[in-house]
Design an enzyme around this catalytic site. Structure first.
Site, mmCIF file in Angstrom:
data_model
loop_
_atom_site.group_PDB
_atom_site.id
_atom_site.type_symbol
_atom_site.label_atom_id
_atom_site.label_comp_id
_atom_site.label_asym_id
_atom_site.label_seq_id
_atom_site.Cartn_x
_atom_site.Cartn_y
_atom_site.Cartn_z
ATOM 1 N NE ARG A 90 -4.010 -1.496 -0.090
ATOM 2 C CZ ARG A 90 -4.819 -1.746 -1.285
ATOM 3 N NH1 ARG A 90 -4.298 -1.942 -2.374
ATOM 4 N NH2 ARG A 90 -5.570 -3.093 -0.604
ATOM 5 C CD GLU A 93 -3.253 0.452 -4.007
ATOM 6 O OE1 GLU A 93 -3.363 0.094 -4.369
ATOM 7 O OE2 GLU A 93 -2.869 1.312 -2.839
ATOM 8 C CB SER A 116 18.645 13.856 -0.243
ATOM 9 O OG SER A 116 19.380 13.109 0.472
#
Length: 159
Positions: A90, A93, A116
């Site tokens: 998740r 995602e 960074s």
């Protein structure tokens, strides 16, 4: 190398469990972020000498050889199978879904560059939403790194 890392991680997890403290509690007592503490306990980050005494105070049962190993630069790595774990899936995602928009806003606000992941802070916090239900807040706090125009006169190797 992996065998040593595995043994150190096992010692660290056992010490954490024995203490009954969460990563957040250890973080509060050492002045670190909770994600950095978790990284230390997975040997994905290096324990700095000035923090070692704080960690020893929080977890006095840690053997000296474990703390000494934690102060060495770690072999940072990840298991590619982790993507199958639902929370990690998740998170991936979310970055894949929102990443393009995040990139555009970074470029709009800062210019052509990136965030960074070396000069970087990360934390996970728990808050109550407007509906009173628990919500997860993941903070990614990275230094802005601008891309540079590659002028040959600025190349140190050509000086």
């Amino acid at each position: 190398m992996e065998d040593i890392k595995g043994k150190v991680v096992s010692h660290l997890q056992a010490a954490k469990q024995k203490s009954g403290k969460s990563f957040t509690e250890i973080a509060q007592e050492t002045g670190l972020t909770n994600v950095y503490v978790a990284q230390l306990f997975k040997r994905q980050a290096q324990l700095k000498p000035e923090t070692a005494s704080k960690l020893r105070a929080v977890l006095p049962e840690l053997p000296d050889e474990v703390v000494e190993e934690m102060m060495k630069p770690p072999m940072r790595s990840y298991n590619p199978n982790l993507i199958q774990e639902p929370t990690i899936y998740r998170l991936n995602e979310a970055v894949m879904h929102f990443g393009g928009s995040i990139k555009e806003i970074i470029n709009e606000e800062f210019g052509d560059g990136i965030m960074s992941a070396i000069d970087f802070y990360c934390s996970v916090d728990k808050v109550k939403g407007a509906d009173g239900k628990d919500r997860v807040v993941v903070t990614l706090d990275g230094k802005y790194l601008p891309y540079t125009e590659q002028k040959s006169e600025n190349m140190a190797s050509r000086s």
